[in-house]
Each structure stands twice: as C-alpha cells, then as structure tokens.
Design a protein around this motif. Structure first.
Motif, PDB file in Angstrom:
ATOM      1  N   TRP A 122      24.813  56.145  34.177  1.00  0.00           N
ATOM      2  CA  TRP A 122      26.153  54.956  34.508  1.00  0.00           C
ATOM      3  C   TRP A 122      25.303  53.982  35.919  1.00  0.00           C
ATOM      4  N   MET A 123      24.200  54.962  36.856  1.00  0.00           N
ATOM      5  CA  MET A 123      23.401  53.902  36.562  1.00  0.00           C
ATOM      6  C   MET A 123      22.735  52.994  36.319  1.00  0.00           C
ATOM      7  N   LEU A 124      22.124  53.118  34.720  1.00  0.00           N
ATOM      8  CA  LEU A 124      21.456  52.235  34.883  1.00  0.00           C
ATOM      9  C   LEU A 124      22.995  51.552  34.142  1.00  0.00           C
ATOM     10  N   SER A 125      23.437  51.934  33.879  1.00  0.00           N
ATOM     11  CA  SER A 125      24.823  50.700  33.148  1.00  0.00           C
ATOM     12  C   SER A 125      24.750  50.010  34.186  1.00  0.00           C
ATOM     13  N   CYS A 126      25.079  50.328  34.698  1.00  0.00           N
ATOM     14  CA  CYS A 126      25.555  49.593  36.405  1.00  0.00           C
ATOM     15  C   CYS A 126      24.442  48.578  36.630  1.00  0.00           C
TER      16      CYS A 126
ATOM     17  N   GLY B  59      25.535  41.429  27.647  1.00  0.00           N
ATOM     18  CA  GLY B  59      24.835  40.372  27.067  1.00  0.00           C
ATOM     19  C   GLY B  59      23.429  41.239  26.122  1.00  0.00           C
ATOM     20  N   LEU B  60      22.927  42.280  27.082  1.00  0.00           N
ATOM     21  CA  LEU B  60      21.833  43.288  26.423  1.00  0.00           C
ATOM     22  C   LEU B  60      22.495  44.196  24.923  1.00  0.00           C
ATOM     23  N   MET B  61      23.711  44.858  25.947  1.00  0.00           N
ATOM     24  CA  MET B  61      24.394  45.754  25.414  1.00  0.00           C
ATOM     25  C   MET B  61      24.750  44.776  23.329  1.00  0.00           C
ATOM     26  N   ASN B  62      24.962  43.509  24.152  1.00  0.00           N
ATOM     27  CA  ASN B  62      25.843  42.432  22.875  1.00  0.00           C
ATOM     28  C   ASN B  62      24.378  42.690  21.376  1.00  0.00           C
ATOM     29  N   ARG B  63      23.165  42.827  21.401  1.00  0.00           N
ATOM     30  CA  ARG B  63      22.373  42.706  20.953  1.00  0.00           C
ATOM     31  C   ARG B  63      21.797  43.688  19.670  1.00  0.00           C
ATOM     32  N   ALA B  64      22.542  44.603  20.821  1.00  0.00           N
ATOM     33  CA  ALA B  64      22.183  46.247  20.341  1.00  0.00           C
ATOM     34  C   ALA B  64      22.303  45.910  18.856  1.00  0.00           C
TER      35      ALA B  64
ATOM     36  N   TYR C 243      25.627  52.526  23.613  1.00  0.00           N
ATOM     37  CA  TYR C 243      24.583  54.376  23.226  1.00  0.00           C
ATOM     38  C   TYR C 243      23.441  54.221  23.707  1.00  0.00           C
ATOM     39  N   PRO C 244      22.584  53.080  23.484  1.00  0.00           N
ATOM     40  CA  PRO C 244      21.696  52.565  23.997  1.00  0.00           C
ATOM     41  C   PRO C 244      21.322  52.997  26.126  1.00  0.00           C
ATOM     42  N   VAL C 245      22.376  52.966  26.055  1.00  0.00           N
ATOM     43  CA  VAL C 245      21.939  53.468  27.429  1.00  0.00           C
ATOM     44  C   VAL C 245      22.458  54.447  27.940  1.00  0.00           C
TER      45      VAL C 245
ATOM     46  N   GLU D 163      12.455  48.991  23.725  1.00  0.00           N
ATOM     47  CA  GLU D 163      12.604  48.040  24.873  1.00  0.00           C
ATOM     48  C   GLU D 163      13.954  47.293  25.832  1.00  0.00           C
ATOM     49  N   MET D 164      14.692  47.808  25.060  1.00  0.00           N
ATOM     50  CA  MET D 164      15.848  48.332  26.023  1.00  0.00           C
ATOM     51  C   MET D 164      15.965  48.858  27.522  1.00  0.00           C
ATOM     52  N   ALA D 165      15.149  50.314  27.239  1.00  0.00           N
ATOM     53  CA  ALA D 165      15.292  50.947  27.975  1.00  0.00           C
ATOM     54  C   ALA D 165      14.108  50.544  29.304  1.00  0.00           C
ATOM     55  N   ARG D 166      13.501  49.972  28.508  1.00  0.00           N
ATOM     56  CA  ARG D 166      11.869  49.761  29.369  1.00  0.00           C
ATOM     57  C   ARG D 166      12.907  48.007  30.192  1.00  0.00           C
ATOM     58  N   ASP D 167      13.952  47.686  29.749  1.00  0.00           N
ATOM     59  CA  ASP D 167      14.522  46.510  30.332  1.00  0.00           C
ATOM     60  C   ASP D 167      15.404  47.015  32.003  1.00  0.00           C
ATOM     61  N   MET D 168      15.635  48.036  31.791  1.00  0.00           N
ATOM     62  CA  MET D 168      16.820  48.964  32.351  1.00  0.00           C
ATOM     63  C   MET D 168      15.925  49.287  33.034  1.00  0.00           C
TER      64      MET D 168
END
Length: 341
Positions: free
Chosen positions: A99-103, A108-113, A142-144, A169-174
């Motif tokens: 949840w914290m990472l979702s916030c 737009g990042l998830m749109n590209r998953a 689910y990438p979050v 890469e998404m995890a690195r971004d978050m």
C-alpha cells in the motif's frame, strides 16, 4: 538491517498455482537450491501465494499447490538453515508495504506493465468495448506487490526470466521515489539477474515445457506414469541404425539436463551411431527414475507429514518477520505513521 547484511541478499518468489515439473527443476529449482547452500549469500525463498490469487480463485488448488511446492523444494535439498523459506501470506508487513508503495507509484507506470498491456490487447482483438474487461486490480497492480516482496528485505539480486526484468525496473523506480519523497536511503535498488545458461526444457510435444501447453512431465509422478510420459516425447521417424541429431531432440535435451558431461557425451555418440528411439526412451526413463527415486520418496513422506512443512515455513516466517517488523516500523515513522510515544 540484521547481521546478514554482510552477505549478498538474493530473493526468489515461487509461484503456487501448479505442480512442479522437470522444466521448473532445471530452470529454477536446481540453481536456487545450489544458491541456498552458499554461505556468502543470504537467500530468501517464498511461496508467492498472494500472487496466486490473481490467477486462481480455486482455494483447493492454491492450498494443494502451496503444499506440493514446499514439499518439492524441501525434498530436493533446500538448505533452510541458511536460506529463509516462508509463505508470502505469513508476512503481514508485505501487503502493508504494498500500500505504501502504491501511494508513490505512478499509475502510468502500471499502464506499461506487460501483463496488463497483454490483457488490454486481448480485449481489443476480441472487439470488447471495455478494454479493461476481466482485468482485476490484482493483475493491474501486481508489480507493486512484487516490488514489496523485494524491497521488504532489500534484496540486491533477483534472479528472473527476461519477461520479468521490467518488474525489477519498476521496483527500482518505486524504491527511488520513496527514498526521494521521504528523504532517506530506506531501500536498496535491486538488480535483475538473468542467467543465460539456465536451460529451457522442451516438453512432450517439442515446445517449451509449460503447464500452459499441457506438455509437462511432473517431477514426482510414479515410475509407471514417468515411463508412460517419457515414451510420449515427440521424436522423428528415423529408424534404428540411422544417425540422429541430438541437438534438435527434446529427449536428448532432457537427458543432458540431468546427466554428467561424460554420460551426455556417451549418449551423443549413441545418437550418431543410430540408437533406436525405443532404446533411447527406455534409457532416459531409467536415468530419470534413478535420479528422482530418493527425492520422490522424501516428497511423498513430506506430503504425508504436512505438520513438518508447516513448522519449517513458520520458522522461516519468524526469521523473515524478525527483519520485516522493525523495518516496517522505520518506514511507518518515515511516512508519518509512527506511534506518538
């Protein structure tokens, strides 16, 4: 972090929606178990049962798959004294971190998953007016959850297939976004590890061994069933005495994945000398059956003693939470959710 911080942290999630097969063993389980025995590495292996709910709403299947997969890894020699082996659902800090990472994660990042884009493309191809038809928030986000799995233990290396690099890469971004917003180095930026040497086994029909193709050889089927499946492996119509190409043969590939270099070289010579397919299949069955007999017996014994598996996973969860709980307190404090006293 804990005293394990001087070790390289490596984390692997294990999908719990099916029965492990030979391809899973060669591609993921075997190298992971070897890593679990490396004293310079702190390995985290978890049953990704929260992820399983994205794909399966059959509770019996999810429950049985968790049991079978835990028994498989233990039967094959996972070192649970060194590695931390746990169920994702036993670590409540993970969904909280999700949840914290979702916030801090941009939509737009998830749109590209990849998984989400594939679902939208399927709907578009099917002529659906609602391109999000059938897409749950679990699939979309689910990438979050995957990022939370990784960042909770500040894993430095995450072994993945090429299709999963995007999620690292998404995890690195978050992680970077959280560190920036809350002004601290809370998270290590993880790195994807793609081992190009990891073999992808062919299945009964020659395509990649996959549950999706229904062409797998489960690891711990009975001897009788194993023989039946090996005999079903697709081969060409060359007669005994005619030279055969081992490099294009699924049967040879499966044998080589388990055999020693010397044994593989001997089989290669037999192919060149025109071994008959019946003889080759019997030899592959005998070899696999010998290799898998003892692990199969351990596996069956473990399935008959689920209490032991439960104890192992609970001990792993206790070790995991010994890290996760205080780290979560630190993250709550950083985000303004800490206690007043």
């Amino acid at each position: 972090m804990t005293a394990t911080s001087d070790k390289t942290r490596v984390l692997t999630g294990i999908t719990t929606t099916g029965t492990p097969h030979l391809g899973n063993y060669v591609g993921a389980i075997k190298p992971a178990i070897a890593a679990s025995q490396d004293p310079t590495v702190q390995s985290y292996y978890f049953l990704a049962d929260l992820h399983a709910l994205i794909k399966s709403h059959d509770p019996k299947r999810v429950h049985q798959s968790r049991l079978e997969i835990a028994a498989t890894w233990l039967a094959l020699g996972l070192d649970t004294d060194n590695a931390i082996f746990y169920r994702q659902s036993d670590i409540p800090e993970i969904p909280e971190l999700t949840w914290m990472l979702s916030c801090v994660c941009a939509k737009g990042l998830m749109n590209r998953a990849h998984a989400y884009k594939a679902a939208v493309a399927d709907n578009e191809t099917a002529g659906q007016s609602d391109l999000d038809k059938g897409v749950t928030m679990g699939l979309f986000g689910y990438p979050v959850l995957m990022a939370a799995d990784i960042l909770m233990f500040n894993a430095q290396r995450v072994p993945v297939g090429r299709d999963q690099i995007q999620h690292i890469e998404m995890a690195r971004d978050m992680a970077g976004r959280f560190n920036h917003l809350f002004k601290g180095q809370y998270f290590t930026l993880p790195n994807a590890v793609v081992d190009e040497r990891v073999e992808v086994l062919g299945g009964l029909d020659g395509r990649k061994m996959s549950k999706s193709y229904d062409n797998t050889i489960p690891l711990f089927v009975s001897e009788k069933k194993l023989l039946k499946l090996v005999r079903k492996i697709k081969t060409n119509s060359l007669e005994p005495g005619e030279p055969k190409d081992p490099d294009t043969c699924t049967l040879f590939q499966i044998y080589a994945a388990f055999a020693t270099e010397q044994e593989t070289a001997e089989m290669r010579r037999d192919y060149e000398n025109g071994i008959g397919w019946g003889v080759a299949k019997d030899r592959v069955f005998e070899y696999l059956n010998t290799q898998l007999r003892e692990p199969r017996e351990r596996y069956q014994a473990l399935l008959e003693d689920p209490g032991h598996i439960e104890d192992v996973l609970r001990q792993g969860a206790d070790r995991a939470r010994a890290e996760a709980a205080p780290f979560m307190d630190q993250l709550r404090q950083a985000a303004g959710l800490g206690r007043f006293v």
